[in-house]
Design an enzyme around this catalytic site. Structure first.
Site, PDB file in Angstrom:
ATOM      1  N   ASP A 261     -16.954   0.706  10.118  1.00  0.00           N
ATOM      2  CA  ASP A 261     -16.778  -0.459  10.986  1.00  0.00           C
ATOM      3  C   ASP A 261     -17.293  -1.703  10.272  1.00  0.00           C
ATOM      4  O   ASP A 261     -18.218  -1.627   9.465  1.00  0.00           O
ATOM      5  CB  ASP A 261     -17.584  -0.292  12.284  1.00  0.00           C
ATOM      6  CG  ASP A 261     -16.908   0.662  13.267  1.00  0.00           C
ATOM      7  OD1 ASP A 261     -15.833   1.185  12.928  1.00  0.00           O
ATOM      8  OD2 ASP A 261     -17.460   0.874  14.357  1.00  0.00           O
TER       9      ASP A 261
ATOM     10  N   HIS B 295     -10.518 -13.393  10.322  1.00  0.00           N
ATOM     11  CA  HIS B 295      -9.381 -12.567   9.918  1.00  0.00           C
ATOM     12  C   HIS B 295      -8.126 -13.294  10.389  1.00  0.00           C
ATOM     13  O   HIS B 295      -8.116 -13.896  11.469  1.00  0.00           O
ATOM     14  CB  HIS B 295      -9.474 -11.171  10.534  1.00  0.00           C
ATOM     15  CG  HIS B 295      -8.295 -10.310  10.181  1.00  0.00           C
ATOM     16  ND1 HIS B 295      -7.754 -10.270   8.922  1.00  0.00           N
ATOM     17  CD2 HIS B 295      -7.519  -9.484  10.937  1.00  0.00           C
ATOM     18  CE1 HIS B 295      -6.709  -9.452   8.913  1.00  0.00           C
ATOM     19  NE2 HIS B 295      -6.542  -8.975  10.119  1.00  0.00           N
TER      20      HIS B 295
ATOM     21  N   ASN C 160       0.777  -1.237   0.000  1.00  0.00           N
ATOM     22  CA  ASN C 160       0.000   0.000   0.000  1.00  0.00           C
ATOM     23  C   ASN C 160       0.810   1.288   0.000  1.00  0.00           C
ATOM     24  O   ASN C 160       0.381   2.288  -0.534  1.00  0.00           O
ATOM     25  CB  ASN C 160      -0.948   0.023   1.208  1.00  0.00           C
ATOM     26  CG  ASN C 160      -2.137  -0.873   0.967  1.00  0.00           C
ATOM     27  OD1 ASN C 160      -1.984  -1.984   0.489  1.00  0.00           O
ATOM     28  ND2 ASN C 160      -3.325  -0.388   1.257  1.00  0.00           N
TER      29      ASN C 160
ATOM     30  N   ASP D 213       0.383  -7.869  11.943  1.00  0.00           N
ATOM     31  CA  ASP D 213      -0.665  -8.042  10.937  1.00  0.00           C
ATOM     32  C   ASP D 213      -0.275  -7.266   9.680  1.00  0.00           C
ATOM     33  O   ASP D 213      -0.129  -6.051   9.721  1.00  0.00           O
ATOM     34  CB  ASP D 213      -1.998  -7.534  11.501  1.00  0.00           C
ATOM     35  CG  ASP D 213      -3.186  -7.913  10.636  1.00  0.00           C
ATOM     36  OD1 ASP D 213      -2.972  -8.354   9.490  1.00  0.00           O
ATOM     37  OD2 ASP D 213      -4.329  -7.761  11.103  1.00  0.00           O
TER      38      ASP D 213
ATOM     39  N   GLU E  45     -13.759 -10.322  32.130  1.00  0.00           N
ATOM     40  CA  GLU E  45     -13.819  -9.874  30.730  1.00  0.00           C
ATOM     41  C   GLU E  45     -14.446  -8.484  30.650  1.00  0.00           C
ATOM     42  O   GLU E  45     -13.946  -7.601  29.956  1.00  0.00           O
ATOM     43  CB  GLU E  45     -14.602 -10.903  29.902  1.00  0.00           C
ATOM     44  CG  GLU E  45     -14.572 -10.652  28.400  1.00  0.00           C
ATOM     45  CD  GLU E  45     -15.713  -9.780  27.898  1.00  0.00           C
ATOM     46  OE1 GLU E  45     -15.532  -9.127  26.857  1.00  0.00           O
ATOM     47  OE2 GLU E  45     -16.782  -9.734  28.548  1.00  0.00           O
TER      48      GLU E  45
ATOM     49  N   CYS F  79      -6.477 -11.630   3.630  1.00  0.00           N
ATOM     50  CA  CYS F  79      -5.749 -11.690   4.910  1.00  0.00           C
ATOM     51  C   CYS F  79      -4.883 -12.928   5.096  1.00  0.00           C
ATOM     52  O   CYS F  79      -3.758 -12.824   5.561  1.00  0.00           O
ATOM     53  CB  CYS F  79      -6.704 -11.507   6.085  1.00  0.00           C
ATOM     54  SG  CYS F  79      -7.871 -12.857   6.306  1.00  0.00           S
TER      55      CYS F  79
END
Length: 695
Positions: free
Chosen positions: A327, A333, A229, A356, A450, A275
């Protein structure tokens, strides 16, 4: 007396490569691992006399200097001097032939080095370049930041040249083989070129090379360079469903072909990747340099662009997904984890780090991501380097579903706090089974820990947010009531390309009152990241439900409706927006994945090194129409040089076929053979086979 002269020099490549765990690389060049000595043999025309001196110089990169630690000057000595680099006389066969051990520090920059020798004899100095060698990270050495103690893990994450990547969706996880091929011919060379093509090197080559001692730095640079990119990196991403002018990302079998094509195309990005292709390629170059690495798949992965830890998903009243805001939630992914210490953070954050290479968001102006400590992600430490808020949301964001009314007003249909970040998966060590690592990224969904971590992260990102950021958006729905009906889609029968898709919408009245429900349904073909391709079906109905009553509404999609709009992902998103009079809508959604017809691979004899062996492929066309333009591509490190591309005859309706091809294994051990079969109706059918090769 004659001047002292070098008459022979030998790198002792084979012995050194065995000692340095670099004997698997297909190259004749010496490759060493930093921190361990390597031994060279040299001969002189006569014995050295007192007053004469030999000095070795090792250097890397442009304008090497001792101050930048890219150049080392090592006078030959009889014992280690305690300085970071040493050249020590190891043995002296006679007065003229000697073996010298050259040692580098465990934090030396990695890359290609030049070794030269300076001979000071009778008042004159002669300098001779002896050649070049490549130095890598050393996961076998405790002093190296990439050290991995467990031998089985080191074997898997550094030396294994094939693997398995997980794709699909939470209710249908499937696996594809991938050829990492980090030891293949020219791959190490290309990996070093990737570093030399980076923006960092182009802006300031001297500093960039000096920083190549740090796996954290190299990992971040590579995460930016594997996508094209900003910088003519390796791969160009495409999620449109249209791959004209390049290769459908599903057709790649591994990284080797991609990396070689990038070099052959004079460093123009290879088209196209998604991905898992970015992750497979990043995994290759990390392992190639000696950084332990693995590929991770996160199902229901959030892409949070506004750093508020909530993902807003929109539908219109007719059931159509609406692209509003940036979003999204991807069915899956894929990223990487690399193993190294974080000397910029507390030692508790050492270990696995997320990297990533898929271009999603800019970080410091470039499409790069990580390294983000997995331990820090679990603790919600979103203020630490690098890209922690983005990675935290990928596994932990809350999802809010909105319905847009005809007047463009929006109403919140539901909030889901546990739908994102499911079944986080990687290949197990030493076997082909799936290992779930969700507990490394977060506490159990629904647990107090969590939610506490989520709120801690939210406070750090938005100090003035309410206690619960996700539900703070309910102010647009004052007095929101829990829904009075619930719904879900159930699959009826098999899901196969070429067959009818049958589902049942199950609705239940949760209240003690009679309810009328109007339902609008749509089905769209999609790419796995949620990109809409084409609406293929819609339907509406109205139902009356007695108190606590359940009802089922069957729906079917014919092959003719979806066949021309399915991508290689084979995914269809089916949505029902259910409106109960004067109440909030309930949105029911299900992504279905259709199975490709099976293709099987069979070895027809025992595989032996340098002996041709036949492989048989069996395939049956399940359709009532012919399939043509059939191509089989075959790949496998250690099993063949490069890859095979075989044109296969067209298949009549329902025809079974078997075709054979030949491979000649190059190396012994367990190897992975991969095939991709593509044709007019099935763009990417994958299979792989483990092959045990004997000497």
């Amino acid at each position: 007396m004659a001047d002292l002269q070098l008459t022979d020099f030998n790198w002792q490549t084979e012995a050194n490569r065995n000692a340095h765990h670099t004997d698997k690389y297909y190259t004749n060049e010496l490759i060493t691992r930093r921190g361990n000595p390597f031994k060279v043999r040299m001969s002189l025309n006569r014995p050295i006399t007192s007053g004469e001196k030999l000095t070795f110089i090792a250097s890397t990169g442009p304008n090497p200097s001792e101050s930048a630690r890219t150049k080392a000057v090592m006078p030959l000595s009889t014992e280690s001097s305690g300085s970071p680099w040493n050249a020590v006389l190891s043995s002296n066969n006679n007065d003229r032939s000697m073996i010298i051990a050259i040692s580098s520090p465990a934090n030396a920059p990695i890359g290609r080095y030049t070794l030269s020798i300076q001979i000071s004899s009778q008042g004159s100095n002669t300098s001779i370049t002896l050649g070049t060698w490549i130095q890598l990270f050393n996961p076998w050495l405790q002093a190296d930041g990439v050290f991995m103690m467990n031998n089985a893990e080191r074997q898997e994450y550094v030396e294994e040249d094939a693997g398995i990547l997980y794709v699909g969706s939470t209710n249908r996880i499937s696996m594809v083989g991938w050829n990492f091929g980090q030891f293949e011919d020219d791959i190490l060379n290309i990996t070093l070129m990737i570093l030399d093509k980076s923006l960092n090197f182009r802006r300031d080559p001297v500093t960039d090379v000096a920083r190549r001692n740090d796996p954290k730095y190299i990992g971040r640079v590579l995460s930016g360079m594997v996508n094209g990119n900003d910088d003519n990196g390796v791969l160009s991403g495409n999620w449109s469903g249209n791959y004209t002018g390049g290769k459908d990302p599903r057709n790649w079998n591994g990284s080797v072909e991609i990396l070689k094509e990038w070099k052959k195309n004079r460093f123009q990005p290879v088209r196209f990747g998604q991905c898992w292709v970015f992750a497979g390629t990043l995994n290759t170059v990390l392992r190639c340099l000696g950084i332990p690495a693995r590929v991770i798949t996160n199902f229901n992965s959030a892409h949070d662009t506004d750093r508020n830890l909530t993902i807003d998903v929109y539908y219109d009243a007719l059931g159509n997904p609406v692209e509003r805001g940036s979003d999204s939630i991807w069915n899956f992914h894929v990223w990487n984890e690399a193993w190294f210490v974080r000397n910029d953070l507390h030692s508790q954050y050492n270990g696995w780090q997320v990297l990533d290479a898929t271009p999603q968001e800019r970080s410091q102006g470039v499409f790069q991501c990580g390294p983000a400590s997995v331990v820090a992600v679990k603790q919600g430490e979103v203020n630490l380097d690098f890209d922690m808020p983005f990675v935290f949301s990928e596994v932990n964001a809350d999802q809010i579903i909105w319905v847009i009314g005809p007047d463009n007003s929006k109403k919140q249909a539901s909030t889901k706090t546990s739908s994102v970040g499911r079944f986080i998966s990687t290949k197990a060590v030493g076997s082909n089974s799936r290992m779930d690592v969700t507990d490394k990224y977060k506490y159990p969904e629904g647990s107090k820990e969590e939610r506490d971590v989520f709120n801690k992260a939210l406070q750090r990102l938005k100090p003035n947010a309410g206690a619960f950021g996700a539900t703070s958006s309910t102010e647009e729905n004052p007095g929101e009531r829990p829904p009075t009906i619930s719904g879900k889609f159930k699959v009826n029968g098999t899901l196969e390309v070429g067959k009818e898709v049958n589902l049942i919408l199950q609705l239940k009245n949760l209240s003690d009152d009679w309810k009328t429900v109007s339902v609008n349904m749509t089905a769209w073909t999609i790419v796995y990241n949620g990109t809409l391709v084409h609406e293929v079906w819609k339907d509406s109905f109205t139902a009356s439900l007695n108190p606590q009553e359940e009802m089922e509404y069957p729906l079917k999609l014919t092959y003719a409706q979806y066949e021309n709009f399915l991508t290689a992902d084979n995914m269809i998103r089916i949505t029902a927006v259910c409106q109960v009079t004067d109440e909030a809508e309930v949105v029911v959604e299900r992504d279905v994945i259709l199975d490709n017809p099976a293709i099987t691979l069979e070895l027809l004899d025992q595989a032996r090194v340098r002996t041709p062996v036949n492989v048989q492929v069996l395939f049956a066309n399940p359709l009532d129409e012919p399939v043509d333009n059939c191509v089989l591509t075959v790949e496998g490190s250690g099993l063949m040089r490069g890859n095979l591309r075989i044109r296969v005859p067209s298949l009549r309706p329902k025809e079974r076929s078997n075709f054979k091809f030949e491979i000649t294994p190059l190396k012994s051990g367990t190897k992975q053979l991969l095939i991709d079969f593509s044709c007019s109706k099935f763009p990417a059918i994958k299979a792989f086979l483990s092959v045990d090769v004997t000497e």
